[in-house]
Design a protein around this motif. Structure first.
Motif, PDB file in Angstrom:
ATOM      1  N   HIS A  60       1.042  -1.281   0.078  1.00  0.00           N
ATOM      2  CA  HIS A  60       0.142   0.223  -0.028  1.00  0.00           C
ATOM      3  C   HIS A  60       0.912   1.454  -0.054  1.00  0.00           C
ATOM      4  CE1 HIS A  60      -3.619  -2.309   0.554  1.00  0.00           C
ATOM      5  NE2 HIS A  60      -3.176  -2.807   1.518  1.00  0.00           N
ATOM      6  N   GLN A  61       2.140   0.987   0.672  1.00  0.00           N
ATOM      7  CA  GLN A  61       2.941   2.224   0.439  1.00  0.00           C
ATOM      8  C   GLN A  61       3.569   2.373  -0.958  1.00  0.00           C
ATOM      9  OE1 GLN A  61       2.773  -0.082   2.928  1.00  0.00           O
ATOM     10  NE2 GLN A  61       3.404   0.614   4.909  1.00  0.00           N
ATOM     11  N   LYS A  62       3.649   1.582  -1.658  1.00  0.00           N
ATOM     12  CA  LYS A  62       4.325   1.517  -2.882  1.00  0.00           C
ATOM     13  C   LYS A  62       3.267   2.155  -3.921  1.00  0.00           C
ATOM     14  CE  LYS A  62       7.563  -1.882  -1.598  1.00  0.00           C
ATOM     15  NZ  LYS A  62       8.104  -3.427  -1.710  1.00  0.00           N
ATOM     16  N   ILE A  63       2.007   2.001  -4.020  1.00  0.00           N
ATOM     17  CA  ILE A  63       0.976   2.009  -4.913  1.00  0.00           C
ATOM     18  C   ILE A  63       0.734   3.814  -4.887  1.00  0.00           C
ATOM     19  CG2 ILE A  63      -1.422   1.700  -6.024  1.00  0.00           C
ATOM     20  CD1 ILE A  63      -1.369  -0.813  -4.528  1.00  0.00           C
ATOM     21  N   PRO A  64       1.084   4.585  -6.034  1.00  0.00           N
ATOM     22  CA  PRO A  64       0.754   5.794  -6.275  1.00  0.00           C
ATOM     23  C   PRO A  64      -0.754   6.072  -6.342  1.00  0.00           C
ATOM     24  CG  PRO A  64       1.142   4.871  -8.394  1.00  0.00           C
ATOM     25  CD  PRO A  64       1.247   3.839  -7.205  1.00  0.00           C
ATOM     26  N   PRO A  65      -1.124   7.295  -6.116  1.00  0.00           N
ATOM     27  CA  PRO A  65      -2.454   7.711  -5.947  1.00  0.00           C
ATOM     28  C   PRO A  65      -3.270   7.176  -7.479  1.00  0.00           C
ATOM     29  CG  PRO A  65      -1.353   9.553  -5.531  1.00  0.00           C
ATOM     30  CD  PRO A  65      -0.415   8.519  -6.033  1.00  0.00           C
ATOM     31  N   TYR A  66      -4.320   6.781  -7.401  1.00  0.00           N
ATOM     32  CA  TYR A  66      -5.211   6.560  -8.759  1.00  0.00           C
ATOM     33  C   TYR A  66      -6.469   7.233  -8.782  1.00  0.00           C
ATOM     34  CZ  TYR A  66      -6.823   2.939  -5.155  1.00  0.00           C
ATOM     35  OH  TYR A  66      -6.939   2.267  -4.270  1.00  0.00           O
ATOM     36  N   GLY A  67      -6.792   7.972  -7.737  1.00  0.00           N
ATOM     37  CA  GLY A  67      -7.937   8.747  -7.586  1.00  0.00           C
ATOM     38  C   GLY A  67      -7.865   9.870  -6.498  1.00  0.00           C
ATOM     39  N   VAL A  68      -8.160  11.287  -6.799  1.00  0.00           N
ATOM     40  CA  VAL A  68      -8.073  12.297  -5.854  1.00  0.00           C
ATOM     41  C   VAL A  68      -9.489  13.083  -5.887  1.00  0.00           C
ATOM     42  CG1 VAL A  68      -6.918  14.162  -5.556  1.00  0.00           C
ATOM     43  CG2 VAL A  68      -5.554  12.785  -6.575  1.00  0.00           C
ATOM     44  N   HIS A  69      -9.728  13.312  -4.620  1.00  0.00           N
ATOM     45  CA  HIS A  69     -11.133  13.944  -4.162  1.00  0.00           C
ATOM     46  C   HIS A  69     -10.625  15.321  -4.028  1.00  0.00           C
ATOM     47  CE1 HIS A  69     -15.155  12.330  -2.896  1.00  0.00           C
ATOM     48  NE2 HIS A  69     -15.418  13.298  -3.608  1.00  0.00           N
ATOM     49  N   CYS A  70     -11.455  16.235  -4.839  1.00  0.00           N
ATOM     50  CA  CYS A  70     -11.065  17.833  -4.906  1.00  0.00           C
ATOM     51  C   CYS A  70     -12.554  18.203  -4.165  1.00  0.00           C
ATOM     52  CB  CYS A  70     -10.515  18.451  -5.906  1.00  0.00           C
ATOM     53  SG  CYS A  70     -10.562  20.351  -6.189  1.00  0.00           S
ATOM     54  N   PHE A  71     -12.472  18.871  -2.936  1.00  0.00           N
ATOM     55  CA  PHE A  71     -13.609  19.315  -2.324  1.00  0.00           C
ATOM     56  C   PHE A  71     -13.275  20.839  -2.310  1.00  0.00           C
ATOM     57  CE2 PHE A  71     -13.128  15.030  -0.069  1.00  0.00           C
ATOM     58  CZ  PHE A  71     -14.558  14.871  -0.254  1.00  0.00           C
ATOM     59  N   ILE A  72     -14.582  21.507  -2.912  1.00  0.00           N
ATOM     60  CA  ILE A  72     -14.548  22.843  -2.928  1.00  0.00           C
ATOM     61  C   ILE A  72     -15.726  23.397  -1.983  1.00  0.00           C
ATOM     62  CG2 ILE A  72     -14.746  24.910  -4.279  1.00  0.00           C
ATOM     63  CD1 ILE A  72     -14.189  23.042  -6.892  1.00  0.00           C
ATOM     64  N   PRO A  73     -15.340  23.924  -1.098  1.00  0.00           N
ATOM     65  CA  PRO A  73     -16.522  24.650  -0.029  1.00  0.00           C
ATOM     66  C   PRO A  73     -16.948  25.807  -0.648  1.00  0.00           C
ATOM     67  CG  PRO A  73     -14.197  25.153   0.751  1.00  0.00           C
ATOM     68  CD  PRO A  73     -14.195  24.206  -0.537  1.00  0.00           C
ATOM     69  N   LEU A  74     -18.351  25.897  -0.701  1.00  0.00           N
ATOM     70  CA  LEU A  74     -19.073  26.987  -1.388  1.00  0.00           C
ATOM     71  C   LEU A  74     -19.498  28.006   0.004  1.00  0.00           C
ATOM     72  CD1 LEU A  74     -21.563  25.386  -3.485  1.00  0.00           C
ATOM     73  CD2 LEU A  74     -19.097  26.200  -4.037  1.00  0.00           C
ATOM     74  N   VAL A  75     -19.132  27.510   0.983  1.00  0.00           N
ATOM     75  CA  VAL A  75     -19.296  28.374   2.335  1.00  0.00           C
ATOM     76  C   VAL A  75     -18.076  28.221   3.355  1.00  0.00           C
ATOM     77  CG1 VAL A  75     -21.971  28.400   2.298  1.00  0.00           C
ATOM     78  CG2 VAL A  75     -20.578  26.843   3.600  1.00  0.00           C
ATOM     79  N   ASP A  76     -17.574  29.126   3.986  1.00  0.00           N
ATOM     80  CA  ASP A  76     -16.641  28.894   5.042  1.00  0.00           C
ATOM     81  C   ASP A  76     -16.890  27.766   5.875  1.00  0.00           C
ATOM     82  OD1 ASP A  76     -15.404  31.045   3.795  1.00  0.00           O
ATOM     83  OD2 ASP A  76     -15.703  32.507   5.591  1.00  0.00           O
ATOM     84  N   ILE A  77     -16.020  26.935   5.942  1.00  0.00           N
ATOM     85  CA  ILE A  77     -16.097  25.694   6.799  1.00  0.00           C
ATOM     86  C   ILE A  77     -15.470  25.861   8.184  1.00  0.00           C
ATOM     87  CG2 ILE A  77     -15.643  23.120   6.922  1.00  0.00           C
ATOM     88  CD1 ILE A  77     -17.429  24.038   4.817  1.00  0.00           C
ATOM     89  N   ASN A  78     -16.130  25.755   9.250  1.00  0.00           N
ATOM     90  CA  ASN A  78     -15.540  25.691  10.550  1.00  0.00           C
ATOM     91  C   ASN A  78     -16.117  24.977  11.570  1.00  0.00           C
ATOM     92  OD1 ASN A  78     -18.255  26.795  11.358  1.00  0.00           O
ATOM     93  ND2 ASN A  78     -17.536  28.791  10.407  1.00  0.00           N
ATOM     94  N   GLU A  79     -15.793  24.738  12.831  1.00  0.00           N
ATOM     95  CA  GLU A  79     -16.220  23.860  13.858  1.00  0.00           C
ATOM     96  C   GLU A  79     -17.753  23.699  13.810  1.00  0.00           C
ATOM     97  OE1 GLU A  79     -15.337  22.571  18.465  1.00  0.00           O
ATOM     98  OE2 GLU A  79     -14.675  24.644  17.773  1.00  0.00           O
ATOM     99  N   GLN A  80     -18.475  25.069  13.622  1.00  0.00           N
ATOM    100  CA  GLN A  80     -19.950  25.326  14.011  1.00  0.00           C
ATOM    101  C   GLN A  80     -20.534  24.275  12.860  1.00  0.00           C
ATOM    102  OE1 GLN A  80     -21.319  26.339  16.490  1.00  0.00           O
ATOM    103  NE2 GLN A  80     -23.427  26.484  15.847  1.00  0.00           N
ATOM    104  N   ASN A  81     -20.287  24.585  11.559  1.00  0.00           N
ATOM    105  CA  ASN A  81     -21.168  23.965  10.665  1.00  0.00           C
ATOM    106  C   ASN A  81     -20.317  22.588  10.154  1.00  0.00           C
ATOM    107  OD1 ASN A  81     -18.885  24.777   9.008  1.00  0.00           O
ATOM    108  ND2 ASN A  81     -19.989  26.320   7.627  1.00  0.00           N
ATOM    109  N   GLY A  82     -19.265  22.146  10.692  1.00  0.00           N
ATOM    110  CA  GLY A  82     -18.664  20.939  10.509  1.00  0.00           C
ATOM    111  C   GLY A  82     -17.610  20.839   9.567  1.00  0.00           C
ATOM    112  N   ARG A  83     -16.214  20.569  10.070  1.00  0.00           N
ATOM    113  CA  ARG A  83     -15.181  20.366   9.350  1.00  0.00           C
ATOM    114  C   ARG A  83     -15.091  18.752   8.623  1.00  0.00           C
ATOM    115  NH1 ARG A  83     -12.155  22.360  14.659  1.00  0.00           N
ATOM    116  NH2 ARG A  83     -11.932  24.692  14.447  1.00  0.00           N
TER     117      ARG A  83
END
Length: 233
Positions: free
Chosen positions: A144-167
């Protein structure tokens, strides 16, 4: 969705655009990176307003083929690639695209484009992988340490993310460990959480353990997401 060079908002991946090595190294080592000030804030604000206008009716809608319940008060569904959601700065961003190219090679695609929305009062999400390791049953010679990435999730927050609304809670390094290590990782409590601002993005290896936290605010917490992946995956 295969991105052609003509789709790039600067017309091509210029040789002058350098990949931030520290971001790349952190991603490979820990299975995630936060990239600051990637998107124009006005664009993100417009995306948020359009998202609410176009999709608010779906927040209380029954589940359908293009919508999944991914936790208590948490739904994910496809986004139509049209209008402002078809902006090349989103899926062919000059700060992200070269990084994806360096992580996934030349022949990568956008495999998914959608939104996950945490509604007010949503509870903590279950700890999960977006996709388990390809060889989940064992870890011969540290494969598992040798296998390179094959999928990358890119999350784009549409609002500011904080402790209140859920990191998002993330277990660094979990992408390099077999599934059998999941319980031990969770019990150790060695996780990270970061605030995100409009314009930032969170990149996460498809094998990294994570969970969205409670939304204790009175507003929705919408995230656009893209999944960049090797063409064969």
């Amino acid at each position: 969705m295969q991105i052609d060079e003509s789709d790039l908002w600067t017309a091509s991946v210029s040789d002058a655009v350098e990949v931030d090595i520290s971001i790349r190294e952190q991603f490979l080592r820990e299975g995630y990176s936060v990239v600051r000030n990637v998107f124009e804030k006005q664009l993100v604000s417009n995306l948020c307003a359009t998202f609410v206008s176009d999709y608010e009716y779906r927040f209380d809608q029954e589940l359908s083929a293009d919508m999944l319940l991914v936790g208590n008060g948490r739904k994910t569904f496809e986004v139509h690639v049209s209008g402002i959601f078809n902006h090349d700065q989103i899926y062919a961003n000059q700060k992200i695209y070269p990084l994806m190219n360096s992580l996934l090679g030349d022949y990568f695609i956008v495999g998914s484009y959608g939104a996950v929305t945490s509604l007010p009062g949503a509870l903590k999400q279950h700890v999960h992988y977006d996709h388990p390791p390809l060889f989940a049953e064992s870890n011969p010679e540290g494969i598992h340490q040798k296998i390179p990435p094959y999928g990358v999730h890119c999350f784009i927050p549409l609002v500011d993310i904080n402790e209140q609304n859920g990191r998002t809670r993330i277990w660094p390094g979990s992408h390099h460990l077999p599934v059998s290590s999941k319980s031990n990782l969770i019990n150790k409590g060695e996780y990270v959480e970061e605030d995100l601002q409009q314009g930032d993005c969170l990149l996460m290896d498809y094998r990294t353990l994570h969970a969205g936290l409670e939304n204790n605010s009175s507003e929705i917490r919408p995230l656009l997401y893209l999944i960049y992946q090797r063409g064969w995956f």
